[in-house]
Scaffold this motif. Structure first.
Motif, PDB file in Angstrom:
ATOM      1  N   ALA A 184      -0.726  42.557  44.125  1.00 60.20           N
ATOM      2  CA  ALA A 184      -1.650  43.405  43.604  1.00 60.20           C
ATOM      3  C   ALA A 184      -1.962  44.219  45.094  1.00 60.20           C
ATOM      4  N   GLY A 185      -2.427  45.259  44.941  1.00 57.10           N
ATOM      5  CA  GLY A 185      -2.883  46.044  46.194  1.00 57.10           C
ATOM      6  C   GLY A 185      -1.873  47.158  46.255  1.00 57.10           C
ATOM      7  N   SER A 186      -2.269  48.332  46.501  1.00 57.35           N
ATOM      8  CA  SER A 186      -1.504  49.407  46.664  1.00 57.35           C
ATOM      9  C   SER A 186      -0.883  49.604  48.189  1.00 57.35           C
ATOM     10  N   GLY A 187      -1.879  48.969  48.988  1.00 62.76           N
ATOM     11  CA  GLY A 187      -1.722  48.973  50.800  1.00 62.76           C
ATOM     12  C   GLY A 187      -2.453  49.875  51.402  1.00 62.76           C
ATOM     13  N   VAL A 188      -3.253  50.928  50.158  1.00 65.56           N
ATOM     14  CA  VAL A 188      -4.165  51.754  50.770  1.00 65.56           C
ATOM     15  C   VAL A 188      -5.584  50.874  51.105  1.00 65.56           C
TER      16      VAL A 188
ATOM     17  N   GLY B 274      -8.061  47.479  39.341  1.00 71.77           N
ATOM     18  CA  GLY B 274      -6.860  47.862  38.222  1.00 71.77           C
ATOM     19  C   GLY B 274      -5.861  46.847  38.360  1.00 71.77           C
ATOM     20  N   GLN B 275      -4.812  47.174  37.854  1.00 72.40           N
ATOM     21  CA  GLN B 275      -3.715  46.442  37.305  1.00 72.40           C
ATOM     22  C   GLN B 275      -2.589  46.419  38.692  1.00 72.40           C
ATOM     23  N   GLY B 276      -2.359  45.186  39.161  1.00 66.43           N
ATOM     24  CA  GLY B 276      -1.177  45.028  40.187  1.00 66.43           C
ATOM     25  C   GLY B 276      -1.490  46.055  41.205  1.00 66.43           C
ATOM     26  N   THR B 277      -0.409  46.700  41.421  1.00 67.81           N
ATOM     27  CA  THR B 277      -0.460  47.718  42.683  1.00 67.81           C
ATOM     28  C   THR B 277      -1.255  49.050  42.567  1.00 67.81           C
ATOM     29  N   ALA B 278      -1.894  49.058  41.308  1.00 67.45           N
ATOM     30  CA  ALA B 278      -2.786  50.156  40.815  1.00 67.45           C
ATOM     31  C   ALA B 278      -4.105  49.830  41.808  1.00 67.45           C
ATOM     32  N   ALA B 279      -4.354  48.698  41.883  1.00 68.72           N
ATOM     33  CA  ALA B 279      -5.578  48.338  42.585  1.00 68.72           C
ATOM     34  C   ALA B 279      -5.459  48.616  43.987  1.00 68.72           C
ATOM     35  N   ALA B 280      -6.667  48.738  44.697  1.00 72.45           N
ATOM     36  CA  ALA B 280      -6.633  48.860  46.150  1.00 72.45           C
ATOM     37  C   ALA B 280      -7.736  47.595  46.911  1.00 72.45           C
ATOM     38  N   LEU B 281      -7.115  47.290  48.038  1.00 69.33           N
ATOM     39  CA  LEU B 281      -7.845  46.032  48.534  1.00 69.33           C
ATOM     40  C   LEU B 281      -8.014  46.687  50.150  1.00 69.33           C
ATOM     41  N   MET B 282      -9.207  45.849  50.344  1.00 63.67           N
ATOM     42  CA  MET B 282      -9.824  46.021  51.735  1.00 63.67           C
ATOM     43  C   MET B 282      -9.881  44.855  52.616  1.00 63.67           C
ATOM     44  N   SER B 283      -8.543  44.420  53.174  1.00 68.58           N
ATOM     45  CA  SER B 283      -8.669  43.082  54.154  1.00 68.58           C
ATOM     46  C   SER B 283      -8.926  42.139  53.078  1.00 68.58           C
TER      47      SER B 283
ATOM     48  N   TYR C  41      -9.835  34.082  43.033  1.00 70.61           N
ATOM     49  CA  TYR C  41     -10.847  34.682  43.612  1.00 70.61           C
ATOM     50  C   TYR C  41     -10.469  34.709  45.102  1.00 70.61           C
ATOM     51  N   PHE C  42     -10.787  36.024  45.623  1.00 76.29           N
ATOM     52  CA  PHE C  42     -10.548  36.237  47.017  1.00 76.29           C
ATOM     53  C   PHE C  42     -11.710  36.881  47.535  1.00 76.29           C
ATOM     54  N   THR C  43     -11.913  36.837  48.940  1.00 76.56           N
ATOM     55  CA  THR C  43     -13.029  37.554  49.599  1.00 76.56           C
ATOM     56  C   THR C  43     -12.181  38.838  50.340  1.00 76.56           C
ATOM     57  N   GLU C  44     -13.067  39.774  50.536  1.00 79.79           N
ATOM     58  CA  GLU C  44     -12.775  41.072  51.282  1.00 79.79           C
ATOM     59  C   GLU C  44     -13.444  41.225  52.297  1.00 79.79           C
ATOM     60  N   GLY C  45     -13.104  41.132  53.444  1.00 79.88           N
ATOM     61  CA  GLY C  45     -13.891  41.571  54.667  1.00 79.88           C
ATOM     62  C   GLY C  45     -14.090  42.942  54.810  1.00 79.88           C
ATOM     63  N   GLY C  46     -13.339  43.656  54.424  1.00 80.24           N
ATOM     64  CA  GLY C  46     -13.441  45.153  54.665  1.00 80.24           C
ATOM     65  C   GLY C  46     -14.416  45.724  53.725  1.00 80.24           C
TER      66      GLY C  46
ATOM     67  N   ASP D  62      -2.315  39.041  52.354  1.00 83.50           N
ATOM     68  CA  ASP D  62      -1.650  39.819  53.540  1.00 83.50           C
ATOM     69  C   ASP D  62      -2.545  40.916  53.898  1.00 83.50           C
ATOM     70  N   THR D  63      -3.460  40.334  54.766  1.00 83.06           N
ATOM     71  CA  THR D  63      -4.547  40.922  55.096  1.00 83.06           C
ATOM     72  C   THR D  63      -4.543  42.312  55.701  1.00 83.06           C
ATOM     73  N   SER D  64      -3.634  42.397  56.803  1.00 81.68           N
ATOM     74  CA  SER D  64      -3.306  43.866  57.414  1.00 81.68           C
ATOM     75  C   SER D  64      -2.584  44.728  56.504  1.00 81.68           C
ATOM     76  N   ASN D  65      -1.994  44.384  55.563  1.00 85.27           N
ATOM     77  CA  ASN D  65      -0.984  45.142  54.677  1.00 85.27           C
ATOM     78  C   ASN D  65      -2.042  45.453  53.446  1.00 85.27           C
ATOM     79  N   ASN D  66      -3.268  44.958  53.468  1.00 85.20           N
ATOM     80  CA  ASN D  66      -4.002  45.135  52.070  1.00 85.20           C
ATOM     81  C   ASN D  66      -3.659  44.813  50.999  1.00 85.20           C
ATOM     82  N   ARG D  67      -2.717  43.789  50.706  1.00 82.74           N
ATOM     83  CA  ARG D  67      -2.105  43.406  49.753  1.00 82.74           C
ATOM     84  C   ARG D  67      -2.246  41.968  49.389  1.00 82.74           C
ATOM     85  N   LEU D  68      -2.161  41.571  47.999  1.00 85.06           N
ATOM     86  CA  LEU D  68      -1.658  40.100  47.658  1.00 85.06           C
ATOM     87  C   LEU D  68      -0.396  40.014  47.538  1.00 85.06           C
TER      88      LEU D  68
END
Length: 472
Positions: free
Chosen positions: A143-147, A153-162, A175-180, A460-466
């Motif tokens: 999951a996470g687009s890297g942006v 959203g679903q999979g790589t359509a979602a966006a994550l922040m650290s 469940y996961f926390t986001e520092g960003g 994968d924190t600095s890649n903004n992805r799971l």
């Protein structure tokens, strides 16, 4: 010319075979015998190959039948065909990989010269080769687009922040926390990302999702009664999130400091790790900057369980005799042993129910932990002789193997109960690349969990992805 008579029959000589003719006959017979043997072996091999392909096709078809009746693919080979398993054949060995939504089976013959074939949920007709999973740990983006952004959203359509700390429940949700973004988010086993707590900006406000506020939360754990507990790191608080209605509440903490107490009177100093202990019904907290492990009752009473306030150090012992240096991620096994990523000691520590702390791997034997990168090799580099570099998170499986997000090494490592350390995935260079084992790349991973499907999930924190790791 006399010698030629030995080899060439002259007119009027007695009938019979010369040596040359005998040699020719022997050679012809040998060639015919070889052709016969080769032909026979070819027939036998083709028969074995045909049986292998047929049995494998039957196994793939049965997986499809099982999925049609139950909605999922069997997780184990023995569960196929209502527990009858895949056809047993002394000449064929199977490798079996299933995630309930996908599968791959490789058939390998014990006979020389027989090619391997495999089937998947997408290709029920056997293909020449082996399952990709058979090549080693397989790293993929879950999951996470890297942006760096907040988008459900679903999979790589979602966006994550650290993304940081991550925990899995038995139903498949994680469940996961986001520092960003200062939020707590949820991802299903199918990769659907939603938000369960927090809103735009930072703060301490309680409320439901969108109204509540956090400040760079770094860890989360699952408690009883549909409750999450969150290490709200930069607020120096432990908060709860009711999963039924997303309502948040303060459990303990308020002002940054170092003092036991109840509710808001308790003081934490940058808590970055948390795990629920079901045996003692307590929330255990890695109070990172105080170098202690705290325990909090579900009514909010906080006390110190292990470690001592100092500049940090490395010492085994019970309770206050033990020393940590910026402990972070935590996990717990079925016996109640808690494993701690002792980050600045570059070690993985183990703490039992009495508070006795030992070092499972890394750190060395001195008063200050040593960093580096060393896997075990035979009897070398086992236990404290192995080396990590700022490990930040841990997960443990049912057999006691511990998996480590070795953050500054940009690798995922494994520790057996005996302290044998190996690398599961990662080149060691920060980057982003899906692939097999040590060909894959991570960038400062800070969270790790074992999902209900048995796969490893990594923040994968600095890649903004799971990321997800199969066949490890």
């Amino acid at each position: 010319m006399r010698n030629l008579k030995t080899y060439i029959r002259t007119p009027g000589s007695q009938a019979g075979f010369t040596i040359v003719e005998l040699l020719i006959v022997v050679v012809v017979i040998a060639i015919l015998a070889s052709i016969t043997i080769i032909s026979y072996n070819g027939i036998i091999n083709r028969a074995h190959q045909s049986k292998l392909i047929s049995d494998l096709a039957s196994a793939g078809l049965q997986m499809s039948v099982d999925q049609s009746s139950s909605g999922i693919f069997p997780l184990n080979r023995a569960d196929v065909n209502n527990g009858k398993g895949i056809n047993n054949d002394a000449d064929i060995t199977y490798t079996f990989h299933s995630t309930q939504t996908t599968f791959c089976i490789t058939a390998i013959s014990s006979h020389a010269g027989i090619k391997n074939y495999y089937v998947t949920q997408k290709n029920l007709s056997p293909l020449e080769g082996t399952c990709p999973e058979d090549l080693g740990a397989q790293v993929a983006t879950f999951a996470g687009s890297g942006v760096f952004n907040w988008v459900d959203g679903q999979g790589t359509a979602a966006a994550l922040m650290s993304p940081a700390g991550i925990v899995a429940d038995p139903t498949g949700d994680m469940y996961f926390t986001e520092g960003g973004s200062s939020r707590v988010r949820k991802v299903t086993i199918a990769g659907a990302v939603t938000t369960v707590a927090g809103g735009a900006g930072q703060g301490t406000a309680e409320g439901t999702v969108g109204i509540s506020r956090f400040k760079s939360p770094q860890a989360v754990t699952i408690g009883p009664s549909s409750m999450l507990y969150v290490a709200d790191t930069d607020n120096s608080r432990i908060r709860s999130v009711n999963l039924i209605n997303t309502q948040t509440a303060l459990l303990a903490g308020g002002t940054q400091g170092d003092a036991p107490g109840t509710g808001s009177a308790a003081m934490f100093n940058v808590p970055r790790g948390i795990v629920y202990d079901p045996i003692r019904n307590l929330v255990m907290v890695a109070d990172s900057q105080s170098h202690r492990i705290r325990q909090v009752t579900l009514s909010g009473v906080m006390s110190t369980f292990a470690g001592q306030q100092a500049s940090g150090g490395l010492a085994n012992g019970t309770g206050a005799a033990a020393k940590f240096n910026y402990p972070q991620g935590m996990t717990i096994d079925n016996a109640g042993n808690i494993y701690i990523a002792d980050t600045l000691n570059h070690a993985i520590r183990k703490m039992d129910q009495t508070g006795n702390v030992t070092t499972l791997a890394g750190g060395g034997t001195g008063a200050v932990g040593q960093n580096g990168y060393l896997d075990s090799n035979g009897a070398l580099n086992v236990g404290t002789a192995a080396r990590f570099n700022s490990p930040m998170a841990v997960a443990v499986d049912s057999t006691g193997n511990v998996f480590v997000a070795d953050s500054a090494n940009n690798r995922i490592r494994k520790i057996t109960p005996s302290g044998y350390v190996s690398t599961v995935a990662g080149t060691g260079t920060a980057g982003y690349l899906d692939g097999i084992g040590t060909d894959a790349m991570f960038s400062a991973p800070r969270g790790i969990a074992i999902g209900s499907d048995g796969r490893l999930y990594v923040s994968d924190t600095s890649n903004n992805r799971l990321r997800v790791i199969s066949n490890y």
